[in-house]
Design an enzyme around this catalytic site. Structure first.
Site, PDB file in Angstrom:
ATOM      1  N   SER A  36       0.717  -1.090   0.086  1.00  0.00           N
ATOM      2  CA  SER A  36       0.067  -0.007  -0.026  1.00  0.00           C
ATOM      3  C   SER A  36       0.968   1.310   0.017  1.00  0.00           C
ATOM      4  O   SER A  36       2.017   1.155   0.412  1.00  0.00           O
ATOM      5  CB  SER A  36      -0.802   0.106   1.396  1.00  0.00           C
ATOM      6  OG  SER A  36      -1.549  -1.048   1.245  1.00  0.00           O
TER       7      SER A  36
HETATM    8  N1  SAH Z   1      -0.800  -4.970   4.040  1.00  0.00           N
HETATM    9  C1  SAH Z   1       0.063  -5.212   2.842  1.00  0.00           C
HETATM   10  C2  SAH Z   1      -0.498  -4.840   1.461  1.00  0.00           C
HETATM   11  C3  SAH Z   1      -1.736  -5.936   1.348  1.00  0.00           C
HETATM   12  S1  SAH Z   1      -2.002  -6.126  -0.609  1.00  0.00           S
HETATM   13  C4  SAH Z   1       1.484  -4.520   2.856  1.00  0.00           C
HETATM   14  O1  SAH Z   1       1.690  -3.729   3.936  1.00  0.00           O
HETATM   15  O2  SAH Z   1       2.206  -4.636   2.006  1.00  0.00           O
HETATM   16  C5  SAH Z   1      -3.595  -7.261   0.001  1.00  0.00           C
HETATM   17  C6  SAH Z   1      -3.226  -8.620   0.532  1.00  0.00           C
HETATM   18  O3  SAH Z   1      -4.322  -9.345   0.754  1.00  0.00           O
HETATM   19  C7  SAH Z   1      -2.621  -9.423  -0.685  1.00  0.00           C
HETATM   20  O4  SAH Z   1      -1.387 -10.162  -0.361  1.00  0.00           O
HETATM   21  C8  SAH Z   1      -3.385 -10.699  -0.873  1.00  0.00           C
HETATM   22  O5  SAH Z   1      -2.991 -12.064  -0.983  1.00  0.00           O
HETATM   23  C9  SAH Z   1      -4.308 -10.614   0.797  1.00  0.00           C
HETATM   24  N2  SAH Z   1      -5.661 -11.362   0.586  1.00  0.00           N
HETATM   25  C10 SAH Z   1      -6.525 -11.208  -0.206  1.00  0.00           C
HETATM   26  N3  SAH Z   1      -7.532 -11.873   0.140  1.00  0.00           N
HETATM   27  C11 SAH Z   1      -7.338 -12.639   1.336  1.00  0.00           C
HETATM   28  C12 SAH Z   1      -7.867 -13.400   2.193  1.00  0.00           C
HETATM   29  N4  SAH Z   1      -9.067 -13.886   1.968  1.00  0.00           N
HETATM   30  N5  SAH Z   1      -6.997 -13.845   3.235  1.00  0.00           N
HETATM   31  C13 SAH Z   1      -5.925 -13.449   3.367  1.00  0.00           C
HETATM   32  N6  SAH Z   1      -5.266 -12.642   2.666  1.00  0.00           N
HETATM   33  C14 SAH Z   1      -5.772 -12.233   1.508  1.00  0.00           C
END
Ligand code: SAH
Length: 220
Positions: free
Chosen positions: A64
């Site tokens: 993000s």
């Molecule tokens: N917080 C992260 C950015 C997250 S991007 C950072 O600091 O870099 C969103 C993430 O959510 C992705 O890695 C994706 O794999 C995860 N994601 C999506 N659906 C999900 C679910 N149902 N359970 C766990 N993770 C999930």
């Protein structure tokens, strides 16, 4: 410019950008000053680590934008006693920021590779109060529930029911809500004795919260 003054200059600009976008909480700014975003971005995009923009990471996901990390963290109003759940580990950057403010951080991602790579960084930085696990975070983490704070860093159509159920009374959850690719809204949910309060914080854009584990894992 020497290496040191270049690093200091870059850090000052990074913090200035955060402040100008509304990240004003001193503890949050302190955590973001301390945790370097650089190690969380590998390869081609590493040189843009200190710019206020989201960047691609492995498994087709994104780290993000720093100001959004700051604003979400600020909205959580974390205290030093809190046990926090993050859904969507991604690069691990958001979890690392949370680890500076909370007692304990659990972070889950549906991609095993992201969990493994983030855990390596947590170990290298000696962030011992973070536990990263591979799981479908839509169901929360029943073994460790309830949580004082929950942060979801992927967009859901609605705040997932199991996450609402795993929030303590008095607890706060921050979650982007809306259809993927459309404009989503960052929502803050506060749990009271008798129900939930919702406030809408700002428009955001996140990758979608998906069901089940990442395909790379499911096939193994
Ligand atoms: N917080 C992260 C950015 C997250 S991007 C950072 O600091 O870099 C969103 C993430 O959510 C992705 O890695 C994706 O794999 C995860 N994601 C999506 N659906 C999900 C679910 N149902 N359970 C766990 N993770 C999930």
């Amino acid at each position: 410019m020497s290496f040191d003054s270049e690093t200091a200059e870059r850090k000052m600009q990074f913090l200035f950008a955060l402040r100008s976008k509304g990240v004003t909480d001193a503890r949050v700014l302190g955590a973001m000053e301390k945790i370097d975003r650089g190690p969380f971005i590998r390869g081609l995009f590493a040189e843009r680590a200190y710019q206020d923009m989201p960047l691609p990471i492995a498994c087709g996901q994104t780290i993000s934008q720093p100001s959004v990390v700051g604003l979400m963290t600020q909205a959580l109003k974390i205290t030093a006693r809190d046990k926090v759940l993050e859904v969507g580990t991604g690069s691990g950057y958001q979890a690392a920021i949370l680890s500076q403010l909370a007692r304990r951080v659990y972070t889950v991602d549906r991609h095993k590779r992201l969990v493994r790579e983030a855990s390596e960084i947590f170990r290298a930085l000696d962030l011992t109060n973070i536990t990263a696990l591979t799981a479908d975070g839509s169901f929360g983490l029943p073994d460790q529930a309830p949580f004082d704070r929950i942060i979801v860093t992927a967009a859901a159509e609605d705040p997932p029911g199991p996450l609402l159920a795993q929030l303590k009374i008095g607890g706060i959850m921050v979650v982007p809500v809306g259809q993927s690719d459309a404009v989503q809204s960052l929502i803050r949910v506060t749990r009271h004795e008798t129900g939930f309060d919702y406030d809408e914080l700002r428009p955001v854009r996140f990758v979608p919260l998906l069901e089940g584990l990442g395909r790379d894992e499911a096939q193994r």
